[in-house]
Motif scaffolding. Structure first.
Motif, short mmCIF file in Angstrom:
data_model
loop_
_atom_site.label_atom_id
_atom_site.label_comp_id
_atom_site.label_asym_id
_atom_site.label_seq_id
_atom_site.Cartn_x
_atom_site.Cartn_y
_atom_site.Cartn_z
N LEU A 269 12.00 11.32 -8.41
CA LEU A 269 11.10 12.48 -8.27
C LEU A 269 9.69 12.06 -7.83
N MET A 270 9.19 10.96 -8.38
CA MET A 270 7.82 10.52 -8.04
C MET A 270 7.70 10.11 -6.58
N PHE A 271 8.70 9.39 -6.09
CA PHE A 271 8.64 8.98 -4.69
C PHE A 271 8.68 10.20 -3.77
N ARG A 272 9.52 11.19 -4.09
CA ARG A 272 9.59 12.38 -3.24
C ARG A 272 8.32 13.23 -3.41
N PHE A 273 7.76 13.27 -4.62
CA PHE A 273 6.51 13.99 -4.87
C PHE A 273 5.38 13.38 -4.04
N ARG A 274 5.32 12.07 -4.01
CA ARG A 274 4.30 11.39 -3.21
C ARG A 274 4.49 11.67 -1.72
N GLU A 275 5.74 11.72 -1.32
CA GLU A 275 6.04 12.02 0.09
C GLU A 275 5.58 13.42 0.47
N GLU A 276 5.78 14.40 -0.42
CA GLU A 276 5.35 15.78 -0.16
C GLU A 276 3.82 15.85 -0.06
N LEU A 277 3.13 15.19 -0.95
CA LEU A 277 1.67 15.20 -0.94
C LEU A 277 1.13 14.50 0.30
N ARG A 278 1.80 13.46 0.73
CA ARG A 278 1.37 12.72 1.92
C ARG A 278 1.57 13.57 3.17
N ALA A 279 2.67 14.30 3.23
CA ALA A 279 2.96 15.10 4.41
C ALA A 279 2.02 16.29 4.54
N ASP A 280 1.52 16.82 3.43
CA ASP A 280 0.64 18.00 3.45
C ASP A 280 -0.52 17.75 2.48
N GLU A 365 1.24 6.95 5.79
CA GLU A 365 2.53 6.28 6.01
C GLU A 365 2.30 4.93 6.67
N ARG A 366 3.05 3.93 6.24
CA ARG A 366 2.97 2.60 6.85
C ARG A 366 4.20 2.38 7.72
N PRO A 367 4.05 2.45 9.04
CA PRO A 367 5.21 2.29 9.92
C PRO A 367 5.79 0.87 9.90
N ASP A 368 4.99 -0.10 9.41
CA ASP A 368 5.46 -1.49 9.39
C ASP A 368 5.84 -1.96 7.99
N SER A 369 6.08 -1.02 7.07
CA SER A 369 6.45 -1.39 5.71
C SER A 369 7.80 -2.10 5.71
N VAL A 370 8.08 -2.80 4.62
CA VAL A 370 9.36 -3.52 4.49
C VAL A 370 10.53 -2.55 4.61
N ALA A 371 10.42 -1.39 3.93
CA ALA A 371 11.50 -0.41 3.99
C ALA A 371 11.70 0.14 5.39
N ALA A 372 10.58 0.35 6.11
CA ALA A 372 10.68 0.87 7.48
C ALA A 372 11.36 -0.15 8.39
N ARG A 373 10.98 -1.41 8.24
CA ARG A 373 11.59 -2.46 9.07
C ARG A 373 13.07 -2.62 8.74
N LEU A 374 13.38 -2.52 7.43
CA LEU A 374 14.79 -2.64 7.03
C LEU A 374 15.59 -1.48 7.60
N GLY A 375 15.04 -0.27 7.54
CA GLY A 375 15.74 0.89 8.08
C GLY A 375 16.04 0.75 9.56
N SER A 721 9.20 14.12 16.37
CA SER A 721 7.90 13.55 16.03
C SER A 721 7.49 13.95 14.63
N GLY A 722 7.77 15.22 14.28
CA GLY A 722 7.42 15.69 12.95
C GLY A 722 8.21 15.00 11.87
N ALA A 723 9.39 14.52 12.23
CA ALA A 723 10.21 13.82 11.24
C ALA A 723 9.80 12.39 11.06
N GLY A 724 8.78 11.95 11.82
CA GLY A 724 8.32 10.58 11.66
C GLY A 724 9.05 9.61 12.56
#
Length: 748
Positions: A269-280, A365-375, A721-724
Motif C-alpha cells: 500500500l505504501m509504495f502505491r500510495f507514494r506512486e499516486e502522490l508522485r504522479a499528482d 521518478e528515477r528512470p535509472d533506478s535499479v528496478a527500472a534497469r532490471l525491468g 508517455s503518460g504511462a512513463g
C-alpha cells in the motif's frame, strides 16, 4: 466492494483508528490472559481415537484416573560422594518420596490471570541402578507444560526435593517432561530475546532504507503489532468459546505469520500510495489513500484469501495439531486482511506526505533506478531470465533426491536435564528415563486373569530391544491393568519407533488375554502413530490446497493460462526450497532426515505466502498491459513499480521467519521458510514470472483479451508517455523503435 471499504476507511480515518485501537487492545488482552487455557503441549492428545497410543491413553484416563495433561518428571537420587547407596539411603529415599507426595505445592502465579496450578504431586519410587549408584523416582504434575504458572509449581517441587535430600548428603537430578522444558526455556531465553530484537530492528532498517523515513518504518510496525495482538486474541477467544484445544506453538506461529504478511501488505500500500502522490503532486492525501488502497486492495484480498484457503484445508487433516493450526491461522489472516482494507488506508490518510518525511527524492521518478534497469533488462532478454531462474531452481531442487523424513527431536543445548538423562542412560536401559506403558482392559468389563497378564508381560520382555518390563498392576475392580516397558534404546529414536510399532505391538496383539485389548503408549508409540497420521494427511491436503489456490488465481486473473503459469512457477519454488533444506540439514549437517512436518509447512507457507508476490506482480502486469504499450514495455513498467515493494516485503517476511532459527524446535522451519520466501520474492515474482509474461505477451491472459494495443488510436503516443514509457520514435526508447502503430499488430 473492496474499493468502497477502503475509500470509507480513508475518508473516516479517525473513526477507523479508534475502533481498531479499542479492538486491538481488548483482543490482545484476551490472548495474553487465556493462551495457556486453550493450548495443549501433549502431541498424543491430537491423535485420532482410532490409533493404538490414543486407545492406551483412553484406558489410562478412564480406568486409572490419569489426567490427559499429566507431566512425568524423572528424579535421580544418588550419594554426593558417588558411592553406592546404602540400605539406610534407600529407606530414606522411600520415606522422603512418600513425604513429598503428600505436600501440596502452592506457587506464586506469574500474573493475576494465570491458571492456579497449586497441587499435590504424585511421587513414586522407581528402579535402582544395577550397581546401586542411584535410584529413580517418578513424579507427575498436571497442567499445561508450557504454562509459566506450572513452571513455578515444578520449580517449587524441585527446590523442596533438592533441599530434603541434600540434608542426608544425597544429590538429585531432574529430567524428562516439564523438567526438560523449563531447562530448555532458560537455556534459550537470551538467544530468543536477542533474535526478537534483531527481527524488529531488521524490519525498521529495511523500511528506513526503502523510504528514507523513520516514520515510514515505525507506523507499519505499530499497526501490525496492534493487529497481530488482535488476531492472536481472536483465535484464542474463539478456541475458548468453542472448547477447542490449540497446539502450544500455535500462538507464537500466528505472531510470526501476522508480523510478516502485515508488513508485506502495508508495504504494498505504501509504495502505491507514494506512486499516486508522485504522479499528482496536488492530490489530497485522503483521495490518494483511497486510490492506492482501492487499486492494491484486490491483489491484497486475493493474496490473503489464498493463505486462508490453503490453511483452511488443514481442517481436513486427521492429525489434530494440523486440524486446529490451519483454521487458527486462517482466522488470524482474515483479521489482518480486514486491517489491510481499513486500518492501513486510514493511517495513510492520516499521515499523508508526512509519512515519507524528511526524504524528498521520492517526489520524482528515477528512470535509472535499479528496478527500472532490471525491468528493461527482463523486457529485452526474457528468455535468458527464464533459463537462468529455472537453472537456479533446478540445482536447488536436486536436493530432493533421497530426502528422508525424521521424527527425531532437534538437538538441544546441554542443560541440567540433559546431563541427568545421560547419567541415567549410562546405568539403566536407554529408555529408563522415558518409560512406555502398556494398558490392558477386558472388553466386557470383567476381571482380568493374572496368569494371562504375566504371560503377556513375559512375551513383551522377550522382544529384542526391550530392556525390562514391570509386573502388571491392576485397577480397583481388576478390569484393567498397566505395566511399564523400558526400552534398551533411546525412546526418541527411529529404532525405538520401529520397535514399538512392530515387534512390541505384535507381541501385545498375539498374547493379550482372551477377550481383552492391549495397547502401548509413550514417546516412541505416539510418534509412530503421528507418522502414519501425517503421511495420510499429506496425500489429502496437498491436492486440495493446490486446487483452492488455483481457483482463487483463476477468479482474480480471469484467465486460464495465467493461473497455470503462476502455479507451475510456485511449484518450482516449493520443490527448490525443499531440496535446499534437504541439502543443508540432511546432507550438510548429517541429520537422519528433515523434520516430518517440514514438507507440509513449506507447502503451505511458501506456496500460500509466496503467492502474494506473484499475485502483486501479475496484477500489475495486467494493469500495464491494459495500456496501449507492447507486452514487453508493460512488463518493464510492472517490474519498475513493484520490484522494490516485493523485494522489501520479501526480505521482511523472510527475516520474520528466520527469527525461528533461534529455537531448536523450529530451526528447520525458520531457515527453510525464510529461504522459500526469498526465492518466491526475488526469483519467482521479480524475474521468472515477468520474464514468462514478456515471452507470452497478451496471450498470458487467454481467453480474456487485454484492452491494451500499441495502435489503440491517435492518442496512443500520449498514453504511452503518460504511462512513463517513451513513445515510439523518441530519441531514447528503452527498446528498438517499434513499427508505426497503424501498420503492425501489437505483440499479444
Amino acid at each position: 466492494m473492496i474499493r468502497s471499504i477502503t475509500s470509507y476507511a480513508a475518508r473516516n480515518r479517525w473513526k477507523t483508528l479508534v475502533v481498531w485501537l479499542l479492538l486491538g487492545v481488548a483482543l490482545a488482552f484476551v490472548g495474553q490472559t487465556m493462551t495457556h487455557r486453550v493450548t495443549d503441549a501433549q502431541s498424543a492428545d491430537f491423535l485420532p481415537s482410532t490409533y493404538d497410543s490414543a486407545k492406551a491413553l483412553d484406558i489410562a484416563e478412564k480406568e486409572f484416573g490419569e489426567k490427559p495433561d499429566d507431566n512425568a518428571v524423572t528424579v535421580l537420587v544418588a550419594r554426593t560422594d558417588r558411592a553406592k547407596l546404602t540400605g539406610d539411603d534407600r529407606a530414606h529415599i522411600k520415606r522422603t518420596a512418600a513425604a513429598l507426595g503428600k505436600e501440596r505445592i502452592t506457587a506464586e502465579k506469574p500474573d493475576p490471570f494465570a491458571v492456579d496450578h497449586s497441587q499435590t504431586p504424585k511421587v513414586a519410587a522407581g528402579p535402582v541402578e544395577p550397581g546401586g549408584k542411584f535410584q529413580l523416582l517418578t513424579v507427575s504434575l498436571h497442567g499445561n507444560a508450557n504454562d509459566p504458572a506450572l513452571h513455578k509449581v515444578y520449580e517449587e517441587f524441585r527446590d523442596a526435593a533438592r533441599k530434603e535430600f541434600a540434608e542426608s548428603e544425597l544429590r538429585t537430578g531432574f529430567t524428562g517432561g516439564i523438567a526438560s522444558t523449563v531447562d530448555s526455556l532458560k537455556a534459550n531465553e537470551d538467544t530468543e530475546k536477542f533474535v526478537g530484537v534483531l527481527t524488529i530492528g531488521l524490519i525498521v532498517l529495511l523500511n528506513v532504507l526503502a523510504f528514507r523515513s523513520v516514520l515510514a518504518a515505525v507506523v507499519p510496525l505499530f499497526a501490525v503489532l496492534l493487529v497481530g495482538g488482535a488476531g492472536a486474541g481472536a483465535v484464542v477467544g474463539a478456541a475458548k468459546l468453542f472448547g477447542i484445544q490449540l497446539d502450544a506453538g500455535t500462538p507464537s506461529l500466528i505472531s510470526v505469520v501476522l508480523l510478516g504478511i502485515g508488513i508485506d501488505y502495508f508495504l504494498f500500500l505504501m509504495f502505491r500510495f507514494r506512486e499516486e502522490l508522485r504522479a499528482d503532486p496536488g492530490l489530497d492525501r485522503r483521495e490518494a489513500a483511497a486510490r492506492a488502497s482501492g487499486r492494491v486492495g484486490a491483489a491484497v484480498t486475493s493474496a490473503a484469501l489464498t493463505i486462508v484457503a490453503a490453511f483452511a484445508t488443514l481442517g481436513l487433516a486427521s492429525f489434530g495439531q494440523f486440524r486446529v493450526l490451519g483454521p487458527a491461522i486462517a482466522v488470524s489472516v482474515l483479521v489482518m486482511l480486514l486491517a489491510s482494507l481499513t486500518l492501513m488506508p486510514a493511517l495513510l490518510s492520516l499521515f499523508g506526505r508526512a509519512l515519507f518525511w524528511p526524504a524528498r527524492g521520492w517526489k520524482r521518478e528515477r528512470p535509472d533506478s535499479v528496478a527500472a534497469r532490471l525491468g528493461r533488462s527482463v523486457g529485452r532478454r526474457p528468455a535468458a531470465y527464464v533459463l537462468g531462474s529455472l537453472a537456479l531452481l533446478g540445482v536447488l531442487a536436486a536436493g530432493v533426491a533421497g530426502v528422508r523424513m525424521s521424527y527425531d527431536p532437534p538437538e538441544q543445548k546441554e542443560t541440567a536435564a540433559s546431563r541427568t538423562a545421560d547419567e541415567i542412560a549410562r546405568g539403566l536401559p536407554a529408555g529408563a528415563s522415558d518409560p512406555h506403558t502398556v494398558y490392558v482392559r477386558d472388553d466386557a468389563g470383567g476381571t482380568l486373569d493374572k496368569g494371562a497378564l504375566k504371560r503377556l508381560a513375559g512375551a513383551v520382555a522377550r522382544v529384542e530391544g526391550v530392556g525390562q518390563v514391570s509386573p502388571p498392576a491392576l485397577n480397583q475392580d481388576g478390569s484393567a491393568a498397566r505395566m511399564n516397558v523400558f526400552l534398551s534404546t533411546d525412546s526418541e529414536s527411529q529404532k525405538a519407533r520401529d520397535l514399538v510399532s512392530g515387534p512390541v505391538r505384535g507381541a501385545l496383539a498375539g498374547h493379550a488375554p482372551r477377550g481383552a485389548e492391549a495397547h502401548i503408549t509413550g514417546t516412541a508409540a505416539v510418534f509412530a502413530d503421528i507418522s502414519a497420521s501425517v503421511d495420510k494427511d499429506l496425500r489429502l491436503v496437498f491436492p486440495v490446497a493446490a486446487g483452492l489456490i488455483g481457483l482463487i488465481l483463476l477468479l482474480l486473473l480471469r484467465s486460464l493460462l495465467a493461473p497455470l503459469v503462476l502455479m507451475l512457477a510456485i511449484g518450482c519454488g516449493f520443490v527448490a526450497t525443499l531440496g535446499a533444506s534437504t541439502l543443508v540439514f540432511q546432507h550438510g549437517l548429517d541429520r537422519p532426515g528433515i523434520t516430518f512436518t517440514l514438507p507440509l509447512v513449506l507447502f503451505l507457507f511458501v506456496v500460500a505466502l509466496g503467492t502474494d508476490y506473484n499475485i502483486l506482480i501479475s496484477d500489475r502486469i495486467r494493469e500495464e498491459m491494459d495500456k496501449p504499450v507492447t507486452a514487453r514495455q508493460a512488463v518493464a513498467e510492472a517490474v519498475r513499480h513493484t520490484a522494490p515493494a516485493i523485494a522489501t516485503a520479501g526480505l521482511v517476511l523472510a527475516g520474520s521467519f528466520a527469527s525461528l532459527v533461534a529455537s531448536p524446535d523450529q530451526q528447520e522451519i525458520g531457515f527453510s521458510t525464510g529461504l522459500g520466501i526469498l526465492l518466491s520474492s526475488l526469483v519467482l515474482a521479480t524475474l521468472l514470472v515477468p520474464a514468462l509474461a514478456a515471452l507470452l505477451g497478451r496471450g498470458l491472459w487467454w481467453p480474456r483479451r487485454g484492452a491494451g494495443r500499441t495502435g489503440a488510436g491517435p492518442g496512443a503516443r500520449d498514453a504511452m508517455s503518460g504511462a512513463g514509457v517513451p513513445a515510439p520514435g523518441t530519441t531514447s526508447p528503452p527498446y528498438p523503435p517499434q513499427p508505426h502503430p497503424h501498420r503492425a499488430p501489437v505483440n499479444r
